[in-house]
Design an enzyme around this catalytic site. Structure first.
Site, short mmCIF file in Angstrom:
data_model
loop_
_atom_site.label_atom_id
_atom_site.label_comp_id
_atom_site.label_asym_id
_atom_site.label_seq_id
_atom_site.Cartn_x
_atom_site.Cartn_y
_atom_site.Cartn_z
CD GLU A 270 23.08 -19.64 3.13
OE1 GLU A 270 24.02 -19.96 2.42
OE2 GLU A 270 22.76 -18.86 4.13
CB THR B 86 27.08 -17.56 6.85
OG1 THR B 86 26.85 -17.67 7.88
CG2 THR B 86 25.45 -17.99 6.06
CE1 TYR B 87 36.20 -15.91 6.89
CE2 TYR B 87 34.77 -13.35 6.26
CZ TYR B 87 36.24 -14.47 6.70
OH TYR B 87 36.97 -13.63 6.75
N GLY C 189 31.23 -9.98 -0.58
CA GLY C 189 30.77 -9.58 0.85
C GLY C 189 30.47 -8.47 0.23
CE1 TYR D 42 23.98 -12.47 -4.57
CE2 TYR D 42 25.21 -12.29 -6.32
CZ TYR D 42 24.94 -12.47 -4.96
OH TYR D 42 26.09 -12.33 -4.17
CG HIS E 6 25.01 -8.15 -6.23
ND1 HIS E 6 25.32 -6.75 -6.46
CD2 HIS E 6 24.87 -8.80 -5.81
CE1 HIS E 6 25.39 -6.42 -5.46
NE2 HIS E 6 25.69 -7.71 -4.52
CD GLN F 75 20.45 -13.27 -2.34
OE1 GLN F 75 19.96 -14.42 -1.62
NE2 GLN F 75 21.30 -12.64 -2.03
P1 FAD Z 1 30.38 -9.76 -6.83
O1 FAD Z 1 30.22 -10.88 -7.71
O2 FAD Z 1 31.87 -9.43 -6.98
O3 FAD Z 1 29.19 -8.85 -7.36
C1 FAD Z 1 29.54 -7.43 -6.67
C2 FAD Z 1 28.75 -6.67 -7.63
O4 FAD Z 1 30.02 -5.97 -8.42
C3 FAD Z 1 27.60 -7.18 -8.41
O5 FAD Z 1 26.70 -6.00 -8.20
C4 FAD Z 1 28.12 -7.52 -9.68
O6 FAD Z 1 27.40 -7.07 -10.73
C5 FAD Z 1 29.79 -6.13 -9.89
N1 FAD Z 1 30.19 -6.83 -10.29
C6 FAD Z 1 31.45 -7.65 -10.59
N2 FAD Z 1 31.86 -7.66 -11.28
C7 FAD Z 1 32.38 -6.84 -11.97
C8 FAD Z 1 33.47 -5.99 -12.93
N3 FAD Z 1 34.25 -6.72 -12.90
N4 FAD Z 1 32.94 -5.01 -12.93
C9 FAD Z 1 31.94 -4.11 -12.38
N5 FAD Z 1 31.70 -4.82 -11.74
C10 FAD Z 1 31.67 -5.93 -11.10
N6 FAD Z 1 27.81 -12.77 2.40
C11 FAD Z 1 28.30 -12.93 3.48
O7 FAD Z 1 28.92 -11.46 4.11
N7 FAD Z 1 28.98 -13.60 4.17
C12 FAD Z 1 27.89 -14.46 3.47
O8 FAD Z 1 28.52 -15.94 4.43
C13 FAD Z 1 27.14 -15.01 2.57
N8 FAD Z 1 26.57 -15.80 1.75
C14 FAD Z 1 26.27 -16.07 0.59
C15 FAD Z 1 25.64 -17.42 0.34
C16 FAD Z 1 24.54 -16.92 -0.90
C17 FAD Z 1 24.34 -18.41 -2.01
C18 FAD Z 1 24.70 -15.48 -1.59
C19 FAD Z 1 24.55 -15.91 -2.89
C20 FAD Z 1 25.28 -14.40 -1.27
C21 FAD Z 1 26.11 -14.71 0.23
N9 FAD Z 1 26.29 -13.47 0.82
C22 FAD Z 1 27.12 -13.75 1.79
C23 FAD Z 1 25.71 -12.15 0.35
C24 FAD Z 1 27.27 -11.85 -0.57
O9 FAD Z 1 28.39 -11.58 -0.23
C25 FAD Z 1 26.52 -10.07 -1.56
O10 FAD Z 1 25.38 -10.26 -2.34
C26 FAD Z 1 27.96 -9.42 -1.80
O11 FAD Z 1 26.92 -7.91 -2.23
C27 FAD Z 1 28.43 -9.03 -3.40
O12 FAD Z 1 28.93 -10.62 -3.38
P2 FAD Z 1 29.41 -11.12 -4.34
O13 FAD Z 1 30.57 -12.36 -4.11
O14 FAD Z 1 28.18 -11.70 -5.46
O15 FAD Z 1 29.96 -10.43 -5.49
#
Ligand code: FAD
Length: 284
Positions: A16, A47-48, A107, A144, A148, A175
């Site tokens: 990455e 990353t973004y 994000g 995660y 998360h 993560q």
């Molecule tokens: P989601 O899957 O939407 O989850 C977010 C929260 O909502 C979690 O607590 C989850 O449990 C909860 N949730 C999900 N679905 C529901 C539902 N239906 N009802 C209720 N609650 C729900 N961030 C950046 O800004 N740029 C990047 O390039 C970046 N790269 C990353 C790369 C990796 C490998 C990882 C692991 C993380 C990265 N992140 C990045 C961080 C990420 O954006 C954050 O961890 C963010 O807080 C969650 O994103 P997610 O897509 O997992 O969200």
């Protein structure tokens, strides 16, 4: 496409990188990409706008530069404050640049941000569903091993992960974590929830105390006492800390590979020498 790689080989080895900050020239990353692509990883992810860095507009260009160097590129994308029309424009732009693989995430809004939340997307699964509906991208999603940070119930966190699979994700990248038992436990529980997607284990070599403090604050990963001892022992010797941190990460990766991990994703922090050390040892 990256999803095919997981069917072809094990482990899939990936790196990455993050785009340079807004006030640096984009060209500053090209030497890093030359080094990293020269190590022939299976793919490199870009990353973004992570942690409010304001560099999201550079992701597509850097992913394209990876592709031009002959390596598969995974463009990260988040939707927390982006609407469907904007996402479609970004996706079209990625296609024009020959990028077929996206890590689709929700994000986070940067601390103190006044940006509005997206009116179209609440969770990553909403974005994944939209992208999958187009049918022209291979889709990765974040997972995660310790749950998360905003979700206190590990089992519920896995239910949310399952929604990403159901929405059309093709593979997962984890993560960072510092104890492999956390990953193996997560893997077992995820499989019990019916999550069958290939999962790459994310490993971040410790390169400095400030880097690790920032990361654990952002993502909530736990620090084992072995790491705390390293931070203490090399408090006044950053070079020795980096050396010990890289050795720790390599031992972690070797154990993951021995244990049959489908993929190992190295958070390189744009440091090719660290990625080189790691990948060369893993390929021995
Ligand atoms: P989601 O899957 O939407 O989850 C977010 C929260 O909502 C979690 O607590 C989850 O449990 C909860 N949730 C999900 N679905 C529901 C539902 N239906 N009802 C209720 N609650 C729900 N961030 C950046 O800004 N740029 C990047 O390039 C970046 N790269 C990353 C790369 C990796 C490998 C990882 C692991 C993380 C990265 N992140 C990045 C961080 C990420 O954006 C954050 O961890 C963010 O807080 C969650 O994103 P997610 O897509 O997992 O969200």
């Amino acid at each position: 496409m990256i999803c095919q790689l997981y069917a072809q080989k094990r482990p899939v080895l990936s790196f990455e990188v993050f785009p340079p900050k807004q006030d640096s020239q984009i060209e500053t990353i090209y030497a890093t990409l030359d080094h990293l692509t020269g190590l022939s990883p299976d793919f490199i992810s870009v990353t973004y706008g992570a942690a409010g860095s304001g560099n999201a507009h550079r992701t597509a260009e850097i992913a394209s530069a990876v592709r031009k160097r002959g390596v598969e590129a995974l463009a990260h994308l988040t939707c927390v404050s982006t609407d469907r029309n904007q996402i479609n424009t970004i996706l079209d732009n990625l296609k024009e640049k020959n990028i077929d693989d996206i890590l689709a995430m929700r994000g986070d809004l940067p601390a103190g941000s006044s940006l509005p939340l997206s009116k179209d997307y609440r969770y990553a699964s909403d974005l994944i569903e939209d992208i999958a509906g187009r049918g022209d991208f291979c889709i990765g999603a974040a997972c995660y091993p310790e749950g998360h940070i905003d979700c206190d119930d590990f089992s519920v966190s896995l239910d949310h992960l399952r929604l990403k699979q159901d929405a059309g994700a093709n593979f997962l990248i984890s993560q960072l974590f510092f104890e492999n038992d956390l990953f193996w436990n997560f893997l077992e529980k995820a499989r019990l929830k019916g999550i069958t997607l290939p999962i790459s284990a994310g490993v971040m070599p410790i390169m400095s105390r400030s880097q690790i403090e920032r990361m654990i604050f952002l993502c909530g990963a736990s620090l084992p006492s072995k790491i705390i001892r390293l931070l203490h022992r090399y408090e006044h010797s950053p070079a020795d800390l980096e050396k010990a941190g890289v050795e720790y990460a390599i031992a972690q990766m070797e154990d993951l590979v021995r244990g049959g991990a489908e993929g190992v994703h190295i958070y390189t922090m744009n440091k090719p020498h660290v990625a080189a050390l790691a990948i060369n040892r893993l390929r021995k």
